[in-house]
Design a protein around this motif. Structure first.
Motif, PDB file in Angstrom:
ATOM      1  N   VAL A 170       0.849  -1.188   0.000  1.00 42.33           N
ATOM      2  CA  VAL A 170       0.000   0.000   0.000  1.00 42.33           C
ATOM      3  C   VAL A 170       0.886   1.240   0.000  1.00 42.33           C
ATOM      4  O   VAL A 170       2.063   1.180   0.367  1.00 42.33           O
ATOM      5  N   CYS A 171       0.314   2.353  -0.407  1.00 35.50           N
ATOM      6  CA  CYS A 171       1.009   3.633  -0.319  1.00 35.50           C
ATOM      7  C   CYS A 171       0.599   4.332   0.971  1.00 35.50           C
ATOM      8  O   CYS A 171      -0.523   4.154   1.467  1.00 35.50           O
ATOM      9  N   ILE A 172       1.494   5.136   1.498  1.00 37.10           N
ATOM     10  CA  ILE A 172       1.154   5.967   2.646  1.00 37.10           C
ATOM     11  C   ILE A 172       1.602   7.399   2.377  1.00 37.10           C
ATOM     12  O   ILE A 172       2.621   7.645   1.711  1.00 37.10           O
ATOM     13  N   VAL A 173       0.812   8.345   2.874  1.00 40.82           N
ATOM     14  CA  VAL A 173       1.147   9.762   2.850  1.00 40.82           C
ATOM     15  C   VAL A 173       0.733  10.340   4.193  1.00 40.82           C
ATOM     16  O   VAL A 173      -0.060   9.742   4.922  1.00 40.82           O
ATOM     17  N   ARG A 174       1.257  11.490   4.527  1.00 36.04           N
ATOM     18  CA  ARG A 174       0.847  12.101   5.795  1.00 36.04           C
ATOM     19  C   ARG A 174      -0.601  12.549   5.687  1.00 36.04           C
ATOM     20  O   ARG A 174      -1.091  12.945   4.626  1.00 36.04           O
ATOM     21  N   THR A 175      -1.293  12.479   6.784  1.00 36.26           N
ATOM     22  CA  THR A 175      -2.653  13.004   6.832  1.00 36.26           C
ATOM     23  C   THR A 175      -2.578  14.511   6.604  1.00 36.26           C
ATOM     24  O   THR A 175      -1.856  15.211   7.311  1.00 36.26           O
ATOM     25  N   GLY A 176      -3.290  15.008   5.594  1.00 40.17           N
ATOM     26  CA  GLY A 176      -3.197  16.419   5.228  1.00 40.17           C
ATOM     27  C   GLY A 176      -2.280  16.673   4.044  1.00 40.17           C
ATOM     28  O   GLY A 176      -2.071  17.821   3.650  1.00 40.17           O
ATOM     29  N   HIS A 177      -1.721  15.603   3.480  1.00 39.73           N
ATOM     30  CA  HIS A 177      -0.854  15.741   2.302  1.00 39.73           C
ATOM     31  C   HIS A 177      -1.658  16.367   1.155  1.00 39.73           C
ATOM     32  O   HIS A 177      -2.825  16.033   0.950  1.00 39.73           O
ATOM     33  N   PRO A 178      -1.039  17.273   0.375  1.00 39.45           N
ATOM     34  CA  PRO A 178      -1.776  17.916  -0.724  1.00 39.45           C
ATOM     35  C   PRO A 178      -2.290  16.948  -1.783  1.00 39.45           C
ATOM     36  O   PRO A 178      -3.269  17.248  -2.470  1.00 39.45           O
ATOM     37  N   CYS A 179      -1.694  15.764  -1.891  1.00 39.49           N
ATOM     38  CA  CYS A 179      -2.159  14.806  -2.897  1.00 39.49           C
ATOM     39  C   CYS A 179      -3.565  14.302  -2.591  1.00 39.49           C
ATOM     40  O   CYS A 179      -4.267  13.828  -3.494  1.00 39.49           O
ATOM     41  N   LEU A 180      -3.979  14.416  -1.327  1.00 40.70           N
ATOM     42  CA  LEU A 180      -5.302  13.925  -0.948  1.00 40.70           C
ATOM     43  C   LEU A 180      -6.419  14.814  -1.493  1.00 40.70           C
ATOM     44  O   LEU A 180      -7.587  14.429  -1.467  1.00 40.70           O
ATOM     45  N   LYS A 181      -6.059  16.000  -1.976  1.00 43.44           N
ATOM     46  CA  LYS A 181      -7.042  16.888  -2.596  1.00 43.44           C
ATOM     47  C   LYS A 181      -7.078  16.715  -4.112  1.00 43.44           C
ATOM     48  O   LYS A 181      -7.814  17.436  -4.798  1.00 43.44           O
ATOM     49  N   GLN A 182      -6.256  15.793  -4.633  1.00 43.23           N
ATOM     50  CA  GLN A 182      -6.188  15.548  -6.061  1.00 43.23           C
ATOM     51  C   GLN A 182      -6.755  14.165  -6.370  1.00 43.23           C
ATOM     52  O   GLN A 182      -6.980  13.346  -5.467  1.00 43.23           O
ATOM     53  N   VAL A 234       8.716   9.053   9.121  1.00 48.57           N
ATOM     54  CA  VAL A 234       9.346  10.006   8.204  1.00 48.57           C
ATOM     55  C   VAL A 234       8.306  10.571   7.247  1.00 48.57           C
ATOM     56  O   VAL A 234       8.240  11.776   6.998  1.00 48.57           O
ATOM     57  N   VAL A 235       7.466   9.699   6.718  1.00 47.94           N
ATOM     58  CA  VAL A 235       6.404  10.133   5.812  1.00 47.94           C
ATOM     59  C   VAL A 235       5.403  11.026   6.539  1.00 47.94           C
ATOM     60  O   VAL A 235       4.933  12.037   6.001  1.00 47.94           O
ATOM     61  N   GLY A 236       5.073  10.685   7.778  1.00 50.80           N
ATOM     62  CA  GLY A 236       4.108  11.465   8.546  1.00 50.80           C
ATOM     63  C   GLY A 236       4.562  12.868   8.868  1.00 50.80           C
ATOM     64  O   GLY A 236       3.747  13.722   9.238  1.00 50.80           O
ATOM     65  N   ALA A 237       5.855  13.135   8.724  1.00 43.59           N
ATOM     66  CA  ALA A 237       6.403  14.457   9.021  1.00 43.59           C
ATOM     67  C   ALA A 237       6.886  15.168   7.762  1.00 43.59           C
ATOM     68  O   ALA A 237       7.649  16.134   7.847  1.00 43.59           O
ATOM     69  N   SER A 238       6.457  14.714   6.581  1.00 44.82           N
ATOM     70  CA  SER A 238       6.962  15.272   5.325  1.00 44.82           C
ATOM     71  C   SER A 238       5.900  15.160   4.239  1.00 44.82           C
ATOM     72  O   SER A 238       4.788  14.690   4.483  1.00 44.82           O
ATOM     73  N   ASP A 239       6.256  15.594   3.041  1.00 43.84           N
ATOM     74  CA  ASP A 239       5.384  15.413   1.878  1.00 43.84           C
ATOM     75  C   ASP A 239       5.840  14.245   1.015  1.00 43.84           C
ATOM     76  O   ASP A 239       5.485  14.169  -0.169  1.00 43.84           O
ATOM     77  N   LEU A 240       6.606  13.342   1.580  1.00 41.84           N
ATOM     78  CA  LEU A 240       7.047  12.165   0.852  1.00 41.84           C
ATOM     79  C   LEU A 240       5.903  11.160   0.718  1.00 41.84           C
ATOM     80  O   LEU A 240       4.987  11.124   1.531  1.00 41.84           O
ATOM     81  N   ILE A 241       5.986  10.355  -0.315  1.00 48.43           N
ATOM     82  CA  ILE A 241       5.096   9.212  -0.503  1.00 48.43           C
ATOM     83  C   ILE A 241       5.933   7.954  -0.337  1.00 48.43           C
ATOM     84  O   ILE A 241       7.097   7.918  -0.736  1.00 48.43           O
TER      85      ILE A 241
END
Length: 303
Positions: A170-182, A234-241
């Motif tokens: 699965v992929c993970i991104v931080r909650t609030g990552h800008p990709c979640l609006k796309q 690390v992902v939870g504190a950044s805009d990394l995927i």
């Protein structure tokens, strides 16, 4: 081979399994100079260097590999016939077995296994060796460890394996990552930098890059980590995927403040097996531990 000393066969086998004069000496309980002397005699006997140093390691020559294949059946039969025939009793046995695994697989396998081991065989213990980049099955081939848990698409013929489980990615991104609006898809997946996992053998991350390469696409690597378990934080504190095994991503979702997304790629299931060398196949304690580990998993996906 006039006046050949058959004791040298055991020395040769120790050198083949450890790829090290010092470790071969320790395995046989002799001094390093004595093992060096045995290697010199073997070289004279076969008129070949047998082992050459390359990149800080001793590698067998073609002649040594041929001899190893010829002698292996004899050595295996000797070990099998000379082993004590007493039944193995896990309740009274005392032994330390060595196992090699990434932090992800220690997380996925060890908690339940160690608990069961303590109940059924209190005198047996496991020593875990942490994963290092580009190591893996070579650790069990060279007798550094007795067991390896991992994902290896192309194991060598001298190793035995038992399938344990498979799980999806699965992929993970931080909650609030800008990709979640796309709209989530391959283009969005590739629009942001990624946390790459170089732990263990990099087999997990390589399948992502191979799938992208088949479509003539690439991802941008923002950071490379050696730890699966550190990745969610690390992902939870950044805009990394990042792309992770589901069990890790799911377990740390809340405390790392990350969101799980489907991977926009056709990735194969991640298969995990237990590996050991043929030399341990008939070892009763070894076989009992293998059976215990195997019995904890059914051939189904972890999800």
């Amino acid at each position: 081979m006039k006046n050949a000393d058959l004791n040298l066969l055991v020395h040769f086998d120790a050198l083949m399994t450890t790829r090290s004069v010092s470790r071969a000496a320790a395995q046989m309980g002799i001094s390093q100079p004595a093992m060096s002397a045995a290697l010199s005699r073997l070289r004279r006997m076969f008129n070949d260097p047998l082992f050459v140093r390359e990149g800080g390691a001793w590698l067998p020559t073609v002649r040594a590999q041929e001899l190893g294949q010829s002698f292996r059946p004899l050595l295996d039969r000797w070990r099998s016939e000379s082993q004590p025939k007493d039944e193995f009793d896990p309740r009274t046995a005392h032994r330390v077995l060595s196992l090699y695994a990434s932090d992800y697989l220690q997380f996925a396998v060890m908690p339940k296994f160690i608990a069961e081991l303590a109940k059924a065989a209190p005198g047996l213990s496991i020593r875990i060796f942490p994963a290092k980049l580009f190591h893996g099955l070579s650790m069990v081939e060279t007798n550094h460890v007795e067991l390896v848990v991992g994902h290896f698409p192309h194991p060598v013929p001298s190793l035995r394996a038992r399938f344990l489980f498979e799980e999806r990615s699965v992929c993970i991104v931080r909650t609030g990552h800008p990709c979640l609006k796309q709209n989530w898809g391959l283009d969005t997946f590739l629009a942001y930098p990624h946390a790459d996992l170089a732990a263990h053998t990099r087999n997990f991350s390589q399948q992502i890059d191979d799938a992208l390469a088949a479509m003539n696409r690439t991802r941008k690597i923002g950071t490379t980590l050696a730890s699966y378990l550190a990745c969610p934080f690390v992902v939870g504190a950044s805009d990394l995927i990042a792309t992770l095994p589901f069990s890790v991503a799911n377990a740390f979702q809340k405390i790392s403040r990350t969101t799980l997304l489907e991977v926009p790629l056709a990735l194969p299931m991640f298969n995990v097996s237990l590996y050991w060398h043929e030399r341990h196949q008939d070892d009763r304690a070894h076989a009992w531990v293998r059976q215990l580990i195997g019995s904890m998993f059914s051939p189904t996906e972890i999800n």
